[in-house]
Design an enzyme around this catalytic site. Structure first.
Site, mmCIF file in Angstrom:
data_model
loop_
_atom_site.group_PDB
_atom_site.id
_atom_site.type_symbol
_atom_site.label_atom_id
_atom_site.label_comp_id
_atom_site.label_asym_id
_atom_site.label_seq_id
_atom_site.Cartn_x
_atom_site.Cartn_y
_atom_site.Cartn_z
ATOM 1 N N ARG A 84 41.056 19.463 73.158
ATOM 2 C CA ARG A 84 41.084 20.145 74.445
ATOM 3 C C ARG A 84 41.403 21.622 74.270
ATOM 4 N NH1 ARG A 84 44.049 19.044 80.219
ATOM 5 N NH2 ARG A 84 43.295 20.974 81.138
ATOM 6 N N ARG A 93 36.686 19.879 80.382
ATOM 7 C CA ARG A 93 37.612 19.493 79.317
ATOM 8 C C ARG A 93 37.210 18.176 78.663
ATOM 9 N NH1 ARG A 93 39.629 20.578 84.088
ATOM 10 N NH2 ARG A 93 40.580 19.024 85.395
ATOM 11 N N ASP A 96 41.820 15.118 79.723
ATOM 12 C CA ASP A 96 42.930 15.576 80.553
ATOM 13 C C ASP A 96 43.806 14.362 80.802
ATOM 14 O OD1 ASP A 96 44.471 17.258 82.231
ATOM 15 O OD2 ASP A 96 43.382 16.569 84.002
ATOM 16 N N ASP A 98 47.447 13.072 82.580
ATOM 17 C CA ASP A 98 48.510 13.419 83.522
ATOM 18 C C ASP A 98 49.402 12.220 83.795
ATOM 19 O OD1 ASP A 98 47.732 16.129 84.215
ATOM 20 O OD2 ASP A 98 46.063 15.259 85.335
#
Length: 163
Positions: A84, A93, A96, A98
Site C-alpha cells: 500500500r 489502494r 485498506d 480498518d
C-alpha cells in the site's frame, strides 16, 4: 489477554488482484487471531475520490490477544507488506484495513477511533458486517447498524460477488 468483545475489521482493495489482496490480508490477520470469520466479498463504487476502479470489500470478525493500538500497528504492517502506498485521502489502494468495532469499546485519539467514525454511512462496510452479525448496535448511537443500512439509498449499496 484479549479485551472483551469481538473485533470487526474492514478490508478493501481496488488495485491489482483485489480479491487476492483481500485473501492475503485475511491470511495475515488469522496469524494473530484465535478465530477469523470472514464475510463474503462485495463490490461497490469508490467513495470520496470517485474516478477510480470499483472497490472490493469484506469484513472479518476476530478474537485477538493484541490491544487496539497493537492491532492497529499490525494492520498497518500488513498494508505495507502488501504494497500500500498512501498518495492522498481516498486514493486507489492495494489494501485498506480498518478496525470497525471492538465490542462496546470506545477510543478516540489522533491515531485511532473505535468505532470507526463513518461506519454508519458506508454501505460497503455495513453489508458485509451485517452478513456476519446482523444484530450489532452502534456503541455511540444505540441504533442497530441494520437501521443505518436501511437508510442508505439502493444505488449506494454494494453487490455481493461469488469468488
Amino acid at each position: 489477554m484479549p479485551l472483551k468483545g469481538d473485533v470487526y475489521i474492514g478490508l478493501g482493495s481496488n488495485v491489482g488482484d483485489s480479491v487476492g489482496n483481500l485473501e492475503r490480508a485475511f491470511s495475515s490477520i488469522s496469524g494473530i487471531s484465535d478465530f477469523l470469520i470472514p464475510s463474503s466479498v462485495y463490490v461497490s463504487s469508490a467513495a470520496g475520490f470517485t474516478t477510480q476502479p470499483r472497490f472490493f470489500n469484506a469484513v472479518c470478525r476476530i478474537g485477538t490477544y493484541l490491544n487496539p493500538f497493537q492491532l492497529l500497528h499490525f494492520l498497518l504492517e500488513i498494508e505495507n507488506c502488501l504494497g500500500r502506498k498512501r498518495a492522498f485521502t481516498n486514493s486507489p489502494r492495494i489494501i485498506d484495513l480498518d478496525i470497525l468495532l471492538w465490542g462496546d469499546l470506545r477510543i478516540e485519539t489522533t491515531s485511532l477511533t473505535i468505532p470507526h467514525p463513518r461506519i454508519q454511512e458506508r454501505g460497503f462496510v455495513l453489508a458485509p458486517l451485517l452478513e456476519i452479525e446482523p444484530s450489532i448496535v452502534h456503541p455511540y448511537y444505540g441504533v442497530s447498524l441494520k437501521d443505518f443500512y436501511d437508510l442508505i439509498p439502493d444505488v449506494d449499496k454494494p453487490s455481493k460477488i461469488a469468488v
